[in-house]
Design an enzyme around this catalytic site. Structure first.
Site, PDB file in Angstrom:
ATOM      1  N   LEU A  10      -7.071 -13.313   9.312  1.00 37.34           N
ATOM      2  CA  LEU A  10      -6.905 -12.356  10.349  1.00 37.34           C
ATOM      3  C   LEU A  10      -5.798 -11.991  10.562  1.00 37.34           C
ATOM      4  O   LEU A  10      -4.715 -12.703  10.723  1.00 37.34           O
ATOM      5  CB  LEU A  10      -7.416 -13.027  11.759  1.00 37.34           C
ATOM      6  CG  LEU A  10      -8.966 -13.670  11.654  1.00 37.34           C
ATOM      7  CD1 LEU A  10      -9.149 -14.502  13.072  1.00 37.34           C
ATOM      8  CD2 LEU A  10      -9.950 -12.857  11.238  1.00 37.34           C
ATOM      9  N   ALA A  12      -4.927  -8.418  12.244  1.00 37.62           N
ATOM     10  CA  ALA A  12      -4.904  -7.231  12.713  1.00 37.62           C
ATOM     11  C   ALA A  12      -4.586  -7.304  14.231  1.00 37.62           C
ATOM     12  O   ALA A  12      -4.372  -6.100  14.849  1.00 37.62           O
ATOM     13  CB  ALA A  12      -6.730  -7.072  13.007  1.00 37.62           C
ATOM     14  N   GLY A  13      -4.243  -8.338  14.748  1.00 36.60           N
ATOM     15  CA  GLY A  13      -3.497  -8.379  16.181  1.00 36.60           C
ATOM     16  C   GLY A  13      -2.419  -7.660  16.220  1.00 36.60           C
ATOM     17  O   GLY A  13      -1.513  -7.336  15.285  1.00 36.60           O
ATOM     18  N   ARG A  17       3.602 -10.397  21.449  1.00 37.94           N
ATOM     19  CA  ARG A  17       4.773 -11.404  22.203  1.00 37.94           C
ATOM     20  C   ARG A  17       5.924 -11.544  21.055  1.00 37.94           C
ATOM     21  O   ARG A  17       6.847 -12.061  21.399  1.00 37.94           O
ATOM     22  CB  ARG A  17       4.155 -12.658  22.175  1.00 37.94           C
ATOM     23  CG  ARG A  17       3.080 -13.064  23.286  1.00 37.94           C
ATOM     24  CD  ARG A  17       2.169 -14.379  23.224  1.00 37.94           C
ATOM     25  NE  ARG A  17       1.039 -13.997  22.242  1.00 37.94           N
ATOM     26  CZ  ARG A  17       0.081 -14.833  21.850  1.00 37.94           C
ATOM     27  NH1 ARG A  17       0.173 -15.987  22.715  1.00 37.94           N
ATOM     28  NH2 ARG A  17      -0.971 -14.890  21.170  1.00 37.94           N
ATOM     29  N   GLY A 140      -5.408 -23.082  22.388  1.00 38.92           N
ATOM     30  CA  GLY A 140      -6.838 -23.477  23.015  1.00 38.92           C
ATOM     31  C   GLY A 140      -7.046 -24.710  22.823  1.00 38.92           C
ATOM     32  O   GLY A 140      -6.952 -25.606  21.907  1.00 38.92           O
ATOM     33  N   ASN A 170      -7.014 -26.161  19.249  1.00 39.80           N
ATOM     34  CA  ASN A 170      -7.588 -25.458  18.019  1.00 39.80           C
ATOM     35  C   ASN A 170      -6.325 -24.955  17.352  1.00 39.80           C
ATOM     36  O   ASN A 170      -5.527 -24.327  17.499  1.00 39.80           O
ATOM     37  CB  ASN A 170      -8.362 -24.392  18.663  1.00 39.80           C
ATOM     38  CG  ASN A 170      -8.724 -23.572  17.628  1.00 39.80           C
ATOM     39  OD1 ASN A 170      -8.734 -23.461  16.402  1.00 39.80           O
ATOM     40  ND2 ASN A 170      -9.017 -21.922  18.155  1.00 39.80           N
ATOM     41  N   ARG A 331      24.017  -6.303  -9.495  1.00 36.15           N
ATOM     42  CA  ARG A 331      22.744  -5.517  -9.160  1.00 36.15           C
ATOM     43  C   ARG A 331      21.636  -5.462 -10.306  1.00 36.15           C
ATOM     44  O   ARG A 331      22.085  -6.119 -11.167  1.00 36.15           O
ATOM     45  CB  ARG A 331      23.156  -4.069  -8.758  1.00 36.15           C
ATOM     46  CG  ARG A 331      24.036  -3.993  -7.409  1.00 36.15           C
ATOM     47  CD  ARG A 331      24.543  -2.573  -7.113  1.00 36.15           C
ATOM     48  NE  ARG A 331      23.642  -1.483  -7.353  1.00 36.15           N
ATOM     49  CZ  ARG A 331      23.869  -0.277  -7.510  1.00 36.15           C
ATOM     50  NH1 ARG A 331      25.009   0.048  -7.619  1.00 36.15           N
ATOM     51  NH2 ARG A 331      23.077   0.411  -7.532  1.00 36.15           N
ATOM     52  N   TYR A 364      34.014  -1.018 -11.100  1.00 37.86           N
ATOM     53  CA  TYR A 364      32.508  -0.433 -11.310  1.00 37.86           C
ATOM     54  C   TYR A 364      31.974  -0.477 -12.774  1.00 37.86           C
ATOM     55  O   TYR A 364      32.594   0.252 -13.391  1.00 37.86           O
ATOM     56  CB  TYR A 364      32.419   0.645 -10.574  1.00 37.86           C
ATOM     57  CG  TYR A 364      30.978   0.975 -10.646  1.00 37.86           C
ATOM     58  CD1 TYR A 364      29.917   0.334  -9.986  1.00 37.86           C
ATOM     59  CD2 TYR A 364      30.562   2.181 -11.354  1.00 37.86           C
ATOM     60  CE1 TYR A 364      28.380   0.564 -10.215  1.00 37.86           C
ATOM     61  CE2 TYR A 364      29.185   2.570 -11.672  1.00 37.86           C
ATOM     62  CZ  TYR A 364      28.071   1.794 -11.020  1.00 37.86           C
ATOM     63  OH  TYR A 364      27.060   2.124 -11.155  1.00 37.86           O
TER      64      TYR A 364
END
Ligand code: UD1
Ligand code: CA
Length: 456
Positions: A10, A12-13, A17, A140, A170, A331, A364
C-alpha cells in the site's frame, strides 16, 4: 514458502503527517526510498507477484520504481487502507496474499514468513502481525475476545479510554485469503469512523472468529513511518543495525553516531570508518582502508588499503593503495590506479588514472587516459568540452609524462610517454614522447623600467 502467494504493498496514501510535497514512500531511509524496503522484504520470500497500490504522486512513485518487477495498481482517490486493498482484487491470482504498508520499512522477511505460517496453521481468512508497545501512540489497538482471538481493531480516533490503554497494536501487515468471503467483507467496510476512511482494520470484526494475530517480539521491526520524527527513528535503528553487523565482521567504527551506511554497502575487515563518512548505493570497500573523516561515497568500488578523506566519490573505482583527498571529487567513470594519488581540489570524471600517477592540486581531469606515474601539476586542466558540441573530447597522457602547472590540454589531444608540458602552456597539438612542449608567450624583461622604491 511452498504455497504461492501475492503481495499487495500500500503506497497510495497522502502521507499528510510528513508535510511534504514528495510522496511519503519516496523519502529516503539510509539512502534508499522507503518503498524499496517492503518491496525487498516481499521479494525475499519469492512471491507469485507484487502489486503496488499507488495514487498520491503516482507518476513519481512509478518512475522511481520503473525497473522493479512489480505491477502498479491505481487506487484512484485514496479512501483508506480497506479501499486500497479492494482495488487490487482484479490483480490477485494466488490463493492468498500479503498486505504490506509502504511505510513500515524495517519489516523482516522472517516476520512475513512467520505470519504466513501462523495464518495457514490457524486456517484463518485473515491474519495480521501485532506488537506490544510501552507507548502505543497512533497505532490501531487490538481488542481480543475471551478466548484470546482478535475480535476487532480500534483506530485511535475511535477508541475509548480503556481501548487506548491497550498496548497490543496492529502493525498493518496482513495475510489474507483470496476468497469470496474476504472480498465480501472488504466490500462491507464503511467509512463510518472519525477519519471517514475505509479501514482495512474493520476486517477483523467482520471476519471474527476466523482471524488470527501473531505477536512479533521485536517492535522496532514494525515501526510505521508517519512523520519525519518516525523517519529519523527508523534511520537510527537501521544505521545501528548495519554498523553493528559491520563491526562484528571486523570493521572499526569509533563513533557509530557519525557514520551513515546504506543497506547494500559492503566493507572489508580492518577498514576504519571515521566520523562524517557516508556510504551509499552499491558501494564496496575492501579491507585495510581508512575512510573519512568526511567522505561521501555513492556506488564506489574501493580496493584494499585505500585512504579517502574529505572527499566525494560517485560511481568511481579506486585500486589498491590509492590515496584520495583531502578535497577530491571523483565522478562517474573515474578509475584510479593502484597507489595513485588524487589530492587537494582535484576533480576526475570518466578518466583512467594509471598506477602511481599523481594529481595533487587543483586539477580537472575529464575524459582522459593518464598513464602510469604521470604527474599532473597544480591547476592543469583537460579542456574536454567545446561550446556548441555535444560530445566530449579525449585526452591521452602517456606513462611518466609531466604536465606543468596551469597547463590547458585542448582535447582531443595526445601527450606522449615521458613528455614534459611546460607550466602555463595551452597545448593544442599532440606532443611526441620525451618532447618538451612550451606554448606560452616568452617572458619579457626590461631592465630598470620599474620606478625606484624611494620614488613611489
Ligand atoms: C494503519 C492501520 C493501523 C496500524 C498502522 C501501522 C488502518 C486503518 N490503520 O494506520 O491500525 O496500527 O497502520 O503502521 O489500516 N494507504 C493507501 N491508500 C489509502 C490509505 C493508505 O495505499 O487510501 C497506504 C499508505 O500510503 C500507507 C499505508 O497504507 O503506506 C498505511 O496508511 P496510513 O494512513 O499510514 O495508516 P495508519 O494511520 O498508520
Ligand atoms: Ca502509517
Amino acid at each position: 514458502m511452498n504455497s504461492p502467494f501475492d503481495v499487495v504493498v500500500l503506497a497510495a496514501g497522502k502521507g499528510t503527517r510528513m508535510r511534504s510535497a514528495r510522496p511519503k514512500v519516496l523519502h529516503a531511509l539510509c539512502g534508499l526510498p522507503l518503498l524499496a524496503y517492503p518491496l525487498r522484504a516481499a521479494q525475499a520470500l519469492g512471491p507469485n507477484r507484487i502489486l503496488v497500490v499507488v495514487s498520491h504522486g503516482k507518476e513519481e512513485v512509478q518512475e522511481a520504481f520503473a525497473s522493479w518487477p512489480v505491477v502498479f495498481v491505481d487506487q484512484g482517490e485514496p479512501l483508506g487502507t480497506g479501499h486500497a486493498v479492494r482495488q487490487a482484487r482484479a490483480y490477485v491470482t494466488a490463493p492468498r496474499f500479503l498486505v504490506l504498508p509502504g511505510d513500515v520499512p524495517l519489516v523482516p522477511p522472517a516476520a512475513l514468513a512467520a505470519l504466513v505460517e501462523h495464518h495457514l496453521r490457524a486456517q484463518a481468512l485473515a491474519s495480521f502481525l501485532t506488537v506490544e508497545l510501552e507507548e502505543p501512540g497512533a497505532y490501531g489497538r487490538v481488542v481480543r475476545d475471551e478466548s484470546g482471538r482478535p475480535q476487532r481493531i480500534v483506530e485511535v480516533g475511535d477508541a475509548s479510554p480503556a481501548e487506548l490503554a491497550l498496548r497490543e497494536v496492529n502493525s498493518g501487515v496482513w495475510c489474507l485469503e483470496n476468497a469470496p468471503l474476504v472480498w465480501e467483507a472488504l466490500a462491507q467496510i464503511s467509512p463510518n469512523n472519525a477519519k471517514g476512511e475505509y479501514y482495512l482494520t474493520d476486517l477483523v470484526a467482520l471476519l471474527h472468529p476466523r482471524v488470527a494475530a501473531l505477536r512479533w517480539p521485536h517492535p522496532e521491526d514494525l515501526l510505521g513511518i508517519n512523520d519525519r520524527v518516525d523517519l529519523a527513528k527508523a534511520e537510527s535503528i537501521l544505521r545501528t543495525r548495519i554498523l553493528t553487523s559491520w563491526m562484528r565482521e571486523g570493521v572499526s567504527v569509533p563513533d557509530p553516531a557519525t557514520v551513515y551506511p546504506g543497506p547494500d554497502v559492503r566493507v572489508g575487515p580492518d577498514t576504519l570508518l571515521l566520523p562524517g563518512t557516508f556510504l551509499y548505493g552499491d558501494t564496496e570497500i575492501g579491507p585495510n582502508c581508512v575512510i573519512g573523516p568526511q567522505a561521501y561515497l555513492v556506488d564506489a568500488k574501493v580496493a584494499e588499503g585505500v585512504r579517502i578523506w574529505f572527499s566525494v566519490v560517485e560511481g568511481a573505482w579506486i585500486a589498491e593503495g590509492a590515496q584520495i583527498g583531502p578535497y577530491a571529487h571523483l565522478r562517474a567513470g573515474a578509475r584510479i590506479g593502484a597507489r595513485a594519488r588524487i589530492g587537494n581540489f582535484v576533480e576526475v570524471k570518466a578518466s583512467q588514472i594509471g598506477e602511481g600517477a599523481k594529481a595533487l592540486h587543483l586539477a580537472y581531469i575529464g575524459d582522459a587516459e593518464v598513464g602510469p606515474r604521470a604527474n599532473i601539476g597544480a591547476g592543469a586542466i583537460t579542456c574536454n568540452f567545446q561550446p556548441g558540441r555535444a560530445e566530449k573530447f579525449r585526452t591521452e597522457i602517456g606513462a611518466g609524462a609531466f604536465i606543468g602547472s596551469n597547463a590547458c590540454l585542448i582535447a582531443p589531444i595526445r601527450i606522449g610517454e615521458g613528455a614534459v608540458v611546460g607550466a602555463g602552456s595551452v597545448i593544442t597539438e599532440d606532443v611526441p614522447p620525451y618532447a618538451l612542449a612550451l606554448a606560452r608567450s616568452p617572458q619579457v624583461v626590461k631592465p630598470e623600467r620599474a620606478r625606484r622604491l624611494e620614488e613611489r
